[in-house]
Design a protein around this motif. Structure first.
Motif, PDB file in Angstrom:
ATOM      1  N   CYS A  78       0.855  -1.191   0.000  1.00  0.00           N
ATOM      2  CA  CYS A  78       0.000   0.000   0.000  1.00  0.00           C
ATOM      3  C   CYS A  78       0.887   1.235   0.000  1.00  0.00           C
ATOM      4  O   CYS A  78       1.710   1.414   0.905  1.00  0.00           O
ATOM      5  CB  CYS A  78      -0.910  -0.038   1.229  1.00  0.00           C
ATOM      6  N   VAL A  95     -12.854   4.930  -1.484  1.00  0.00           N
ATOM      7  CA  VAL A  95     -12.108   3.855  -0.820  1.00  0.00           C
ATOM      8  C   VAL A  95     -12.752   2.505  -1.146  1.00  0.00           C
ATOM      9  O   VAL A  95     -13.971   2.354  -1.134  1.00  0.00           O
ATOM     10  CB  VAL A  95     -12.054   4.082   0.706  1.00  0.00           C
ATOM     11  N   GLY A  96     -11.914   1.548  -1.468  1.00  0.00           N
ATOM     12  CA  GLY A  96     -12.378   0.207  -1.839  1.00  0.00           C
ATOM     13  C   GLY A  96     -12.629   0.036  -3.319  1.00  0.00           C
ATOM     14  O   GLY A  96     -12.874  -1.080  -3.787  1.00  0.00           O
ATOM     15  N   ILE A 121      -6.255  -0.828  -5.840  1.00  0.00           N
ATOM     16  CA  ILE A 121      -7.468  -0.531  -5.081  1.00  0.00           C
ATOM     17  C   ILE A 121      -7.184   0.613  -4.107  1.00  0.00           C
ATOM     18  O   ILE A 121      -6.173   0.598  -3.391  1.00  0.00           O
ATOM     19  CB  ILE A 121      -7.955  -1.780  -4.315  1.00  0.00           C
ATOM     20  N   ILE A 122      -8.086   1.567  -4.051  1.00  0.00           N
ATOM     21  CA  ILE A 122      -7.935   2.737  -3.182  1.00  0.00           C
ATOM     22  C   ILE A 122      -8.139   2.316  -1.732  1.00  0.00           C
ATOM     23  O   ILE A 122      -9.162   1.733  -1.379  1.00  0.00           O
ATOM     24  CB  ILE A 122      -8.941   3.836  -3.568  1.00  0.00           C
ATOM     25  N   ASP A 123      -7.141   2.627  -0.888  1.00  0.00           N
ATOM     26  CA  ASP A 123      -7.180   2.270   0.529  1.00  0.00           C
ATOM     27  C   ASP A 123      -7.442   3.485   1.409  1.00  0.00           C
ATOM     28  O   ASP A 123      -7.833   3.343   2.564  1.00  0.00           O
ATOM     29  CB  ASP A 123      -5.866   1.605   0.930  1.00  0.00           C
ATOM     30  N   GLY A 124      -7.237   4.676   0.890  1.00  0.00           N
ATOM     31  CA  GLY A 124      -7.466   5.889   1.672  1.00  0.00           C
ATOM     32  C   GLY A 124      -7.014   7.113   0.907  1.00  0.00           C
ATOM     33  O   GLY A 124      -6.324   7.016  -0.108  1.00  0.00           O
ATOM     34  N   TRP A 131      -3.804   6.540  -1.148  1.00  0.00           N
ATOM     35  CA  TRP A 131      -3.186   5.274  -0.750  1.00  0.00           C
ATOM     36  C   TRP A 131      -3.770   4.167  -1.614  1.00  0.00           C
ATOM     37  O   TRP A 131      -4.983   3.988  -1.663  1.00  0.00           O
ATOM     38  CB  TRP A 131      -3.431   5.007   0.729  1.00  0.00           C
ATOM     39  N   VAL A 132      -2.878   3.460  -2.306  1.00  0.00           N
ATOM     40  CA  VAL A 132      -3.295   2.443  -3.275  1.00  0.00           C
ATOM     41  C   VAL A 132      -2.632   1.112  -2.938  1.00  0.00           C
ATOM     42  O   VAL A 132      -1.414   1.049  -2.747  1.00  0.00           O
ATOM     43  CB  VAL A 132      -2.908   2.859  -4.712  1.00  0.00           C
ATOM     44  N   VAL A 133      -3.447   0.068  -2.885  1.00  0.00           N
ATOM     45  CA  VAL A 133      -2.919  -1.279  -2.714  1.00  0.00           C
ATOM     46  C   VAL A 133      -2.576  -1.817  -4.101  1.00  0.00           C
ATOM     47  O   VAL A 133      -3.453  -1.949  -4.953  1.00  0.00           O
ATOM     48  CB  VAL A 133      -3.937  -2.212  -2.011  1.00  0.00           C
ATOM     49  N   ASP A 135      -1.069  -5.025  -5.853  1.00  0.00           N
ATOM     50  CA  ASP A 135      -0.722  -6.433  -5.708  1.00  0.00           C
ATOM     51  C   ASP A 135      -1.286  -7.179  -6.909  1.00  0.00           C
ATOM     52  O   ASP A 135      -2.475  -7.487  -6.943  1.00  0.00           O
ATOM     53  CB  ASP A 135      -1.279  -7.008  -4.408  1.00  0.00           C
ATOM     54  N   SER A 138      -3.633 -10.222  -6.467  1.00  0.00           N
ATOM     55  CA  SER A 138      -4.855 -10.092  -5.667  1.00  0.00           C
ATOM     56  C   SER A 138      -6.105 -10.551  -6.376  1.00  0.00           C
ATOM     57  O   SER A 138      -7.157 -10.715  -5.756  1.00  0.00           O
ATOM     58  CB  SER A 138      -5.041  -8.635  -5.242  1.00  0.00           C
TER      59      SER A 138
END
Length: 142
Positions: A78, A95-96, A121-124, A131-133, A135, A138
């Motif tokens: 992230c 987010v999400g 995926i947006i985490d915040g 903030w982006v995950v 992976d 996934s």
């Protein structure tokens, strides 16, 4: 056949990888790295068919090399990136949801009318940015 004795099974923490650079590619530490259909990576950009594979841990220059001559190490996880503007600006309400590559440090809310590839995926969203995950294992790229 089932095991009949202990097995020393190799393991990796799955947080970093090394990828072969595309011919002519340059990546900068902290930038998003994306893989093309060729299997070689370059700096994230506005294009279709890319898979964000992580963030570069170091600078790597393959401008004079052939595809695969140089490798870059990337981390998955992230990370905070710059936010797009106007209609593509990402907010906490996103987010999400997925976000999309604009370049190697900027993400957008939309795919730009099918012109951009998925970043993650947006985490915040906060003062650091979006903030982006990231992976690629996934399943969100399916």
């Amino acid at each position: 056949m089932a095991l009949t004795k202990n097995r020393n099974t190799p393991q990796r923490l799955n947080t970093s990888r090394s990828h072969a650079l595309a011919a002519g590619a340059v990546v900068f530490a902290g930038g998003i790295v994306a893989m093309a259909a060729s299997g070689f990576v370059a700096a994230g950009s506005t294009a279709t068919g890319l898979v964000a594979v992580g963030v570069a841990t170091h600078y790597q220059d393959n401008t004079t090399g052939d595809a695969g001559d140089q490798h870059v190490d990337v981390r998955i996880g992230c990370f905070a990136f710059d936010n797009s503007l106007d209609a593509d600006e990402i907010t906490a309400a996103d987010v999400g949801k997925p976000c999309y590559l604009v370049d190697d440090h900027t993400v957008a809310k939309t795919d730009g009318e099918a012109a951009r590839s998925l970043a993650g995926i947006i985490d915040g969203v906060d003062d650091f940015g979006v903030w982006v995950v990231i992976d690629p294992t996934s399943g969100v790229y399916l």
